[in-house]
Design a protein around this motif. Structure first.
Motif, PDB file in Angstrom:
ATOM      1  N   VAL A 125      -9.067  -0.228   0.604  1.00 47.26           N
ATOM      2  CA  VAL A 125      -8.828   0.959   0.096  1.00 47.26           C
ATOM      3  C   VAL A 125      -9.365   2.104  -0.308  1.00 47.26           C
ATOM      4  N   VAL A 127      -1.523   0.857  -5.013  1.00 47.74           N
ATOM      5  CA  VAL A 127      -3.206   1.368  -4.670  1.00 47.74           C
ATOM      6  C   VAL A 127      -4.155   2.169  -5.731  1.00 47.74           C
ATOM      7  N   TYR A 128      -3.424   2.529  -6.857  1.00 49.05           N
ATOM      8  CA  TYR A 128      -4.135   2.930  -8.450  1.00 49.05           C
ATOM      9  C   TYR A 128      -4.147   1.766  -8.526  1.00 49.05           C
ATOM     10  N   LYS A 142       4.180   4.091  -4.462  1.00 51.48           N
ATOM     11  CA  LYS A 142       3.740   4.532  -5.289  1.00 51.48           C
ATOM     12  C   LYS A 142       2.986   4.443  -6.134  1.00 51.48           C
ATOM     13  N   TRP A 143       2.475   2.954  -6.195  1.00 48.24           N
ATOM     14  CA  TRP A 143       0.831   3.123  -7.204  1.00 48.24           C
ATOM     15  C   TRP A 143       0.375   2.202  -7.563  1.00 48.24           C
ATOM     16  N   VAL A 189     -13.808   3.096  -7.486  1.00 51.26           N
ATOM     17  CA  VAL A 189     -13.622   3.328  -5.855  1.00 51.26           C
ATOM     18  C   VAL A 189     -12.853   4.108  -5.120  1.00 51.26           C
ATOM     19  N   LEU A 199       0.741  -1.373   0.095  1.00 52.85           N
ATOM     20  CA  LEU A 199      -0.173   0.194   0.062  1.00 52.85           C
ATOM     21  C   LEU A 199       1.045   1.182   0.596  1.00 52.85           C
ATOM     22  N   LEU A 214      -1.755   8.380   2.216  1.00 52.95           N
ATOM     23  CA  LEU A 214      -0.696   7.242   1.695  1.00 52.95           C
ATOM     24  C   LEU A 214       0.317   7.554   1.880  1.00 52.95           C
ATOM     25  N   VAL A 258      -7.059   0.048  -7.329  1.00 52.00           N
ATOM     26  CA  VAL A 258      -8.358   1.196  -7.628  1.00 52.00           C
ATOM     27  C   VAL A 258      -9.078   1.405  -8.981  1.00 52.00           C
ATOM     28  N   ARG A 307      -3.360  10.160  -1.886  1.00 48.29           N
ATOM     29  CA  ARG A 307      -1.753  10.530  -1.277  1.00 48.29           C
ATOM     30  C   ARG A 307      -0.966  11.064  -0.505  1.00 48.29           C
TER      31      ARG A 307
END
Lengths: 138, 138
Positions: free
Chosen positions: A111, A42-43, A39-40, B17, A36, B33, A46, B30
């Motif tokens: 998330v 989570v996206y 940098k990426w 999401v 998590l 995060l 999503v 972010r």
DNA sequence: CTGTATCCACAATGATACTG
DNA sequence: CAGTATCATTGTGGATACAG
């Protein structure tokens, strides 16, 4: 209780948020946090939450211009963790589809909660930062 | 729909999401995060969730031997974000207490959820990794 | 005890070029 | 299209010394 040190701030020691066998253990929370936290990831989660996507399409949708390399690295990690399923169609040109596994989808709820919290507290955080910064530079 | 590219993987585009105004926006997710993603913040929040702690005691409780510098940096960031309250007693030797703010406590619920998910899926993740690694090295 | 100030090591990310 | 390989850059964290 052991004597020998001041009891000034003896804490409540109430319900721990993370309960482990040993205090020095992390219970594998760091495993998830590392994913998590990069940098990426989570996206990617999503974007895949709403459906199956090919590499290039995934890249286009992710905010912030993820490089080809980082998208590859990120989806590989997620695949290794069993959060993303990768399907290769040996066509020309090659076609690769990415989708969340069941476990990946279950992460989506977290998330979502994270996102909701972020959006909800965004103003408060911004205000706190402004206040803090102002106090530091009189 | 715009023609001009193959519609092979036209995704469902169902409930997003994270919903932002613009697709390239991050909605401040972010920000949160970044705090959750750094190496120590979560553990500070976890330890402070159960009560007020002084600097040294906080340092002792955090798993993984956080350095003095990193603890300072971490609590300062959390304080700036309004998640932690810092109280200085101008005594000799100095005494500083840290505690979660209300907002900090609200984050605790998320961390708890994260922790639960991590612990619950730890075996599945480990299995996925083992399986993946085995497949990569035949 | 609770910091701050430097310096350093390494990991993570990014840019670019090349390939099946 | 979907990568891999390589190199450059940056950010993050750790060790250490010193100070109020």
């Amino acid at each position: 209780m052991s004597a020998g040190h001041t009891a000034v701030t003896t804490p409540a020691a109430a319900d721990p948020v993370i309960s482990c066998e040993t205090p020095q253990d992390e219970c594998g929370v760091r495993d998830v946090l590392d994913r998590l936290g990069d940098k990426w990831s989570v996206y990617v989660v999503v974007e895949l939450a709403s459906g199956v996507l090919r590499f290039k399409e995934l890249q286009r949708r992710i905010p912030g211009d993820i490089s080809q390399r980082m998208l590859t690295v990120t989806v590989r990690r997620l695949e290794r963790d069993g959060l993303v399923k990768r399907t290769v169609y040996p066509t020309i040109p090659p076609q690769v589809e990415y989708e969340l596994t069941e476990m990946g989808h279950s992460l989506t709820h977290l998330v979502k909660a994270l996102s909701d919290w972020s959006i909800g507290h965004r103003p408060a955080i911004a205000a706190a930062r402004a206040s803090y910064d102002a106090a530091q530079r009189p």
